[in-house]
Scaffold this motif. Structure first.
Motif, PDB file in Angstrom:
ATOM      1  N   UNK A  75      14.605  -9.640  -5.892  1.00 28.64           N
ATOM      2  CA  UNK A  75      14.237  -8.521  -6.761  1.00 28.64           C
ATOM      3  C   UNK A  75      13.414  -8.993  -7.964  1.00 28.64           C
ATOM      4  N   UNK A  76      13.629 -10.232  -8.376  1.00 27.40           N
ATOM      5  CA  UNK A  76      12.779 -10.751  -9.456  1.00 27.40           C
ATOM      6  C   UNK A  76      11.340 -10.896  -8.964  1.00 27.40           C
TER       7      UNK A  76
ATOM      8  N   UNK B  45      11.048 -19.494  -7.670  1.00 26.50           N
ATOM      9  CA  UNK B  45      11.011 -20.730  -8.456  1.00 26.50           C
ATOM     10  C   UNK B  45      10.141 -20.550  -9.693  1.00 26.50           C
ATOM     11  N   UNK B  46       9.464 -19.409  -9.774  1.00 27.91           N
ATOM     12  CA  UNK B  46       8.637 -19.108 -10.952  1.00 27.91           C
ATOM     13  C   UNK B  46       9.314 -18.147 -11.910  1.00 27.91           C
ATOM     14  N   UNK B  47      10.198 -17.293 -11.376  1.00 28.66           N
ATOM     15  CA  UNK B  47      10.720 -16.191 -12.204  1.00 28.66           C
ATOM     16  C   UNK B  47      11.906 -16.593 -13.077  1.00 28.66           C
TER      17      UNK B  47
ATOM     18  N   UNK C 193      18.205 -16.106 -14.349  1.00 31.95           N
ATOM     19  CA  UNK C 193      17.924 -15.347 -15.559  1.00 31.95           C
ATOM     20  C   UNK C 193      16.411 -15.289 -15.726  1.00 31.95           C
ATOM     21  N   UNK C 194      15.863 -14.091 -15.715  1.00 33.93           N
ATOM     22  CA  UNK C 194      14.403 -13.933 -15.729  1.00 33.93           C
ATOM     23  C   UNK C 194      13.791 -14.536 -16.993  1.00 33.93           C
ATOM     24  N   UNK C 195      12.717 -15.310 -16.803  1.00 34.50           N
ATOM     25  CA  UNK C 195      12.005 -15.848 -17.955  1.00 34.50           C
ATOM     26  C   UNK C 195      11.458 -14.701 -18.812  1.00 34.50           C
ATOM     27  N   UNK C 196      11.678 -14.835 -20.089  1.00 34.91           N
ATOM     28  CA  UNK C 196      11.372 -13.734 -21.004  1.00 34.91           C
ATOM     29  C   UNK C 196       9.886 -13.399 -21.056  1.00 34.91           C
TER      30      UNK C 196
END
Lengths: 264, 478
Positions: free
Chosen positions: B57-58, B67-69, B77-80
């Motif tokens: 879903x990310x 591996x990027x999100x 935890x999604x990168x801000x």
């Protein structure tokens, strides 16, 4: 079954629910109702069956800081009244503290074994979630072989119903299964029915059959199952007075807490 | 098409690519998803970016691989700094709405979207029985009152058939009798055992540690609860799984019926997919978290119930590899939003494919799993491999690093769709493996693999990595 030894597999959902404990809380409601001799189930007037709703999978779906000691996530009230025109008038009130959905369903049925749906029916949903959705109103009726719903002037057909199969709302099964129980239990027959789930979703092919009898505390319960396309199995446990004492569908177990009305 | 269309993204949770009656599955009845197919193009080679809810879903939210999100597993935890599709659309003349499941940790759904409904208690991983009907009510209310002042994007996250996870949890601590013994179902009603019920014992170490061991890192309680299942128990699981899908299909049917009555139906493009699949007995496995087809391959339909948005109808596309990262660029393409690279969005718009155009396209699908797992799917072959855990203080997702690759599986999907014959150790396939590995490394060289910074996923990476490290050490010693 001694209640201290656990529940029947069809409504034993202790997984993830140790604190508060599913068994303890379910049994508390159950024994609370059966502490005194019970009446026959429905009078000619108005009768309400009131059920506590227990979450079958507690972890994640019924948590909340204000509910640590109470597993019950809502209640369902099934109110029916015999009318002079030979019909039954039903009002269902269902509240679910996890989804926030408060449903009021109103419908009429014939006075037959299957509580066949007749006339128009009405769905009113309210929700106090913090998002924009707050209310949903819908009116439905059977037109020839079509099940029609009207929502905010949009008219839709949700399915076709054959003439040769009994057809009712799932909430009327609280009366249909007791009415059919004698036949089903004694003959071993299976009854085929079409069901309009929550008056919205047509499940055209379902069957009701006898499962087994158990004792829970001092109370004998006879179990019935409902299987069908588009439905997960549900299990219905009747006491000797013909009340549905426990009904476990996939995520919710309804336990009879109170009857208002009825006859001795 | 003279104006920007409305965009409806309907997604289910945990629905495998072949769990649709229009695709020839005789054990399930999905008339409403079938209707989407009749009104659009079904992409039959669609793969999720990562077969677990939050991770994939990310990708749906960003157009990036997991591996990027920052969300390479459910505890991520999604990168801000990454923009999501709600933010992008709301900044570009659309109103972006959300209803139902989100499950992207680290991103507040109510800050990125106008939310129609996200539960009285915020929706988490599952609970379709509680939430899906309310989601339908919310969307119907929206569709029947929408004023048409701006084009809308509405994503509807249904939870089912994810509830099959709870069906499995139900077997952790109690014995549920065989339903045939109960006399409530007959054997001829049950779907057959899958052809790939038996599994390859030379799976990756990651798969064995995560999914096979008695103390498996993922759902060991279920694994041990169902170890003595007989064939009929497994077949009954499949039967139940299909009922969950039929439940959500009925919800979708109400939406489509209402949409069809609305004046903007003709100008509404519908995208339908699922976040990942369900093993459902294949490879004697349950749920997702694996790189086999049942877990990573999902339905993906682009449809329009009218003629206002060009789309090829009643068509199967069996040629093009679609990924979950393609959702955002596809939505942006329909919304007329360009310069995606400047927005940091990956993936490729499949709109031209839905319209029937023949354009250059990727030659393989790339899938990640459980942080260290990788798969490359080509026209003929499926290559599954893993990275060995690195320095425990290294929180940059692995790759491209040929020296750290561990075990591999290779399947010839054209001759062995069910992935029953692992060819990786057989002679004659060295060049195929080299080619797949080169694709893997080339793909990963293009990714912006950022350091995981949040402490919770770091803890997961450390503890899982330590366990894998121990396993690899044991293998080396023996």
């Amino acid at each position: 079954m001694k209640v201290s030894e656990g529940l029947h597999w069809s409504f034993d959902y202790n997984y993830g629910a140790q604190n508060p404990h599913f068994t303890e809380q379910l049994v508390k409601t159950f024994l609370g109702f059966y502490a005194e001799p019970k009446a026959d189930r429905i009078s000619a007037g108005t009768t309400e069956h009131i059920y506590d709703i227990f979450p079958n999978y507690w972890r994640g779906y019924a948590r909340g800081e204000d509910r640590q000691d109470n597993l019950i996530l809502g209640q369902a009230i099934i109110k029916r009244q015999g009318a002079d025109n030979g019909r039954w008038n039903y009002t269902i009130q269902y509240t679910n503290g996890t989804s926030g959905e408060e449903l009021q369903l109103r419908f009429h049925t014939a006075d037959d074994l299957y509580r066949s749906l007749s006339g128009k029916w009405y769905i009113q949903a309210q929700n106090d979630c913090q998002d924009s959705y707050s209310r949903f109103d819908c009116e439905g009726q059977q037109v020839a072989d079509k099940i029609r719903l009207t929502v905010n002037h949009a008219e839709i057909t949700v399915g076709l119903i054959g003439e040769d199969i009994p057809f009712t709302c799932n909430w009327a099964l609280f009366d249909v299964i007791p009415a059919l129980s004698g036949t089903i239990h004694e003959s071993g027959e299976v009854v085929e029915m079409a069901i309009l789930e929550d008056l919205e979703k047509l499940r055209p092919s379902n069957r009701i059959g006898f499962l087994e009898s158990i004792e829970m505390g001092e109370t004998q319960l006879d179990g019935y199952y409902l299987y069908g396309e588009g439905l997960l199995p549900s299990y219905w446990w009747l006491d000797t007075h013909g009340n549905v004492a426990i009904c476990a569908n996939f995520f919710q177990t309804f336990v009879l807490r109170e009857i208002v009305g009825g006859s001795a | 098409m003279s104006k920007r269309p409305n965009i409806l993204f309907i997604n289910t949770d945990q629905q495998s690519w072949n769990a649709v009656s229009a695709y020839g599955n005789p054990y399930i009845h999905t008339p409403n998803i079938d209707r989407l197919h009749r009104n659009g193009t079904s992409f039959m080679r669609s793969y999720c970016s990562d077969p677990v809810c939050a991770a994939t879903r990310s990708s749906w939210a960003t157009g990036l691989y997991t591996s990027e999100t920052g969300v390479p597993f459910n505890g991520g935890y999604m990168h801000e700094e990454i923009q999501d599709i709600g933010q992008i659309l709301n900044a570009n003349g659309y109103k972006a709405f959300h209803c139902g499941k989100w499950h992207v940790p680290g991103r507040n759904i109510r800050e990125s979207f106008h939310t129609l409904y996200y539960g009285k208690r915020d929706i988490g991983a599952g609970g379709g029985e509680y939430y899906d009907s309310a989601s339908t009510h919310a969307v119907v209310d929206f569709l029947t009152t929408y004023d048409g002042s701006a084009p809308f994007y509405l994503q509807i996250g249904y939870l089912n058939p994810h509830d099959v996870c709870e069906y499995l949890h139900n077997h952790e601590e109690k014995r549920v009798p065989n339903p045939l013994q109960q006399g409530i179902i007959t054997e001829d009603e049950l779907p057959p055992l899958p052809e790939n019920f038996h599994y390859d014992e030379s799976e990756t170490v990651l798969q064995q540690v995560c999914r096979r061991a008695d103390d498996a890192l993922i759902h060991s309680a279920i694994l041990n609860g169902i170890r003595d299942w007989d064939e009929l128990h497994w077949r009954y699981l499949i039967w139940n799984y299909y009922r969950f899908i039929e439940k959500v299909d009925a919800e979708i049917g109400i939406l489509l019926n209402v949409l069809e009555q609305m004046p903007f139906c003709n100008d509404t493009i519908i995208i339908f997919s699922s976040d990942h699949g369900e093993a459902c007995g294949s490879h004697q496995m349950f749920q997702k978290f694996t790189l086999y087809e049942e877990s990573i391959r999902v339905p993906f339909i682009v449809a329009c119930l009218g003629d206002g948005v060009p789309v090829q109808k009643d068509r199967f596309d069996r040629d093009h590899f679609i990924s979950g990262v393609d959702l955002v660029p596809t939505v942006c393409d329909y919304a007329g939003i360009g310069a995606l690279e400047a927005l940091g969005i990956g993936g490729t718009s499949i709109r031209p494919l839905a319209e029937g155009d023949d354009i250059p396209w990727r030659e393989y699908a790339y899938v990640e799993s459980n942080y260290w797992g990788r798969a490359i799917v080509t026209n003929r072959y499926k290559y599954i491999t893993e990275y060995k855990p690195a320095d425990p203080e290294d929180f940059r997702p692995p790759g491209p690093d040929a020296a750290r690759l561990g075990r591999a599986q290779l399947f010839n999907l054209q001759e062995d769709l069910w992935e029953t014959q692992n060819l990786a150790s057989q002679p004659g396939y060295e060049d195929v493996i080299d080619s797949c590995r080169a694709n893997l490394l080339a793909q990963e060289a293009k990714l912006n693999r950022r350091q995981i910074t949040h402490p919770n996923p770091r803890n997961v990476i450390s503890s899982w990595g330590a366990r894998l490290h121990t396993q690899w050490e044991g293998l080396s010693a023996s």
